[in-house]
Scaffold this active site. Sequence first.
Site, PDB file in Angstrom:
ATOM      1  N   TYR A 185       0.768  -1.021   0.210  1.00  0.00           N
ATOM      2  CA  TYR A 185      -0.022   0.011  -0.015  1.00  0.00           C
ATOM      3  C   TYR A 185       0.875   1.352  -0.069  1.00  0.00           C
ATOM      4  CZ  TYR A 185      -5.046  -0.456   0.161  1.00  0.00           C
ATOM      5  OH  TYR A 185      -6.376  -0.362  -0.269  1.00  0.00           O
ATOM      6  N   ASP A 233      -5.863  14.292 -25.125  1.00  0.00           N
ATOM      7  CA  ASP A 233      -5.916  12.755 -24.622  1.00  0.00           C
ATOM      8  C   ASP A 233      -5.270  11.860 -25.870  1.00  0.00           C
ATOM      9  OD1 ASP A 233      -6.276  10.007 -24.483  1.00  0.00           O
ATOM     10  OD2 ASP A 233      -8.450  10.119 -23.925  1.00  0.00           O
ATOM     11  N   THR A 290      -2.894   6.531 -22.048  1.00  0.00           N
ATOM     12  CA  THR A 290      -3.032   5.168 -21.776  1.00  0.00           C
ATOM     13  C   THR A 290      -1.711   4.665 -21.757  1.00  0.00           C
ATOM     14  OG1 THR A 290      -3.702   4.168 -23.577  1.00  0.00           O
ATOM     15  CG2 THR A 290      -5.304   4.549 -22.046  1.00  0.00           C
ATOM     16  N   LYS A 341      -1.480   1.164 -25.234  1.00  0.00           N
ATOM     17  CA  LYS A 341      -1.924   1.121 -26.810  1.00  0.00           C
ATOM     18  C   LYS A 341      -0.408   1.421 -27.540  1.00  0.00           C
ATOM     19  CE  LYS A 341      -6.294   2.892 -26.113  1.00  0.00           C
ATOM     20  NZ  LYS A 341      -6.379   3.670 -24.758  1.00  0.00           N
ATOM     21  N   GLU A 374      -0.424   4.977  -0.508  1.00  0.00           N
ATOM     22  CA  GLU A 374      -1.340   5.879  -0.840  1.00  0.00           C
ATOM     23  C   GLU A 374      -0.529   7.257  -0.694  1.00  0.00           C
ATOM     24  OE1 GLU A 374      -4.857   5.834   1.677  1.00  0.00           O
ATOM     25  OE2 GLU A 374      -5.753   4.357   0.448  1.00  0.00           O
ATOM     26  N   ARG A 429      -1.365  -2.209 -19.076  1.00  0.00           N
ATOM     27  CA  ARG A 429      -2.697  -1.563 -18.904  1.00  0.00           C
ATOM     28  C   ARG A 429      -2.432  -0.110 -18.213  1.00  0.00           C
ATOM     29  NH1 ARG A 429      -6.078  -3.748 -22.257  1.00  0.00           N
ATOM     30  NH2 ARG A 429      -7.512  -2.276 -21.782  1.00  0.00           N
TER      31      ARG A 429
HETATM   32  N1  DSN Z   1     -11.783   1.171 -25.638  1.00  0.00           N
HETATM   33  C1  DSN Z   1     -10.296   2.053 -26.060  1.00  0.00           C
HETATM   34  C2  DSN Z   1     -10.145   1.992 -27.502  1.00  0.00           C
HETATM   35  O1  DSN Z   1     -10.443   0.655 -28.011  1.00  0.00           O
HETATM   36  O2  DSN Z   1      -9.943   2.653 -28.295  1.00  0.00           O
HETATM   37  C3  DSN Z   1     -10.380   3.301 -25.649  1.00  0.00           C
HETATM   38  O3  DSN Z   1     -10.609   3.670 -24.541  1.00  0.00           O
END
Ligand code: DSN
Length: 426
Positions: A47, A193, A219, A222, A49, A228
């Site tokens: 933990y 974003d 994110t 990707k 925090e 993730r």
């Molecule tokens: N669900 C994601 C995507 O496939 O682009 C975005 O959050």
Amino acid sequence: MQRDTQVFELIGKELERQRSGIELIASENFTSLQSIQAMGSVLTNKYAEGYPGHRYYAGCEIVDQVEQLAIDRLKQIFDIEYANVQPHSGAQANAAVHLALLQPGDKILGLDLSMGGHLTHGSPVNYSGRLYDAHFYGVKKETGYVDYEQMEAQAQKIQPKVIICGASAYSRDWDYKRIREIADSIGALVMADIAHPAGLIAKKLLNDPFDYCHIVTSTTHKTLRGPRGGVIMMRRDFENPFGQKDNKGNLKLMSSLLNLAVFPGIQGGPLEHVIAGKAVAFGEILTDEYTQYAKQMQANAQYLAKLLVNKDYNIISGGTDNHLVLIDLRNKNISGKKAEQALVKAEITCNKNMVPFDDKSAFVTSGVRLGVPAITSRGFVEKDMEFIVDSFDKIITHSEDESVIASVKSEVNNYMKNFPLYPELG
Ligand code: DSN
């Protein structure tokens, strides 16, 4: 303790599925084994925090170093002053930015979900459309490019506090300078974003949002090819014009508001095992091998688009600048849903997707989105796009012919044997 064979058998089956098929979901990738090992480590037990050096629990000396390493590497990748690596996902990163900047009922302006935007950019079914007064811009029907005139007109009319740029299903680069000019003209802030194209931005293969957008989220799983998760970044800190003042009457710094918005605002303890996986991935992004990967990703996507156009597929905007293409299947007389279902039977995985000005619902859709981050990680280069497009086309044109589907599946499975995935896992 007895081995949980049920769970590990399922994990084994998923590994086999990932190995044997062609993965074209634009938001997926194969993170490195060392990143996976970091995530599957004892760091999950801790933990922590708070933030490095300022925790609410004892025993954080090691995880402080892990988190600081992730922060420092991310700052180096994008040449930025501020990074928060704690958001559990991109949606959490966006929620934290909104919490830091906005009051319920405040106006925001984002790209319409049906035009390629994201749920967290103001969709009525998402917190962002329920808590805030969300308005939208779209893409131009004739070109498929973002309609900056509409963005400007909407901004002038609505006077949002925040303009959100970035998308989930948009294959073109963004004019961040122009967006900033629009925002400055009405005293709004810009949030970008970059969850989808972040890896290409990291290697300067696309426009740099950081000089123009006040806050940037992403994110990490990707194109960045990490675990993730989400991150929040700023090239330069600034005093939030919409924020509260401290007891000396000064506006609070955005960095402190963002940190407070992530924790304790919307999250509790950070996932330090995932943050370790992020640190590993960020280290990989700093290598020449990743630079080569990012260039290959862009080259693959461009060649994929060209081959699809040659076969009379209608690519929204006519091509791509990044890692994905969005295809309008209406001239092929098949819905996105049917295409997705037929393709997955042949172990070609992609997702149905609404196209701009779609006449079908989000559950059916007129299009599919194809992305190359995962197959580029498998080692695919331009010539392999020919196999993809031939296989894709056979399925789309014979979507109800089980014998064609079975034969494509067998070709796909054989093809993928040439591109080992996690061979160390046996
Ligand atoms: N669900 C994601 C995507 O496939 O682009 C975005 O959050």
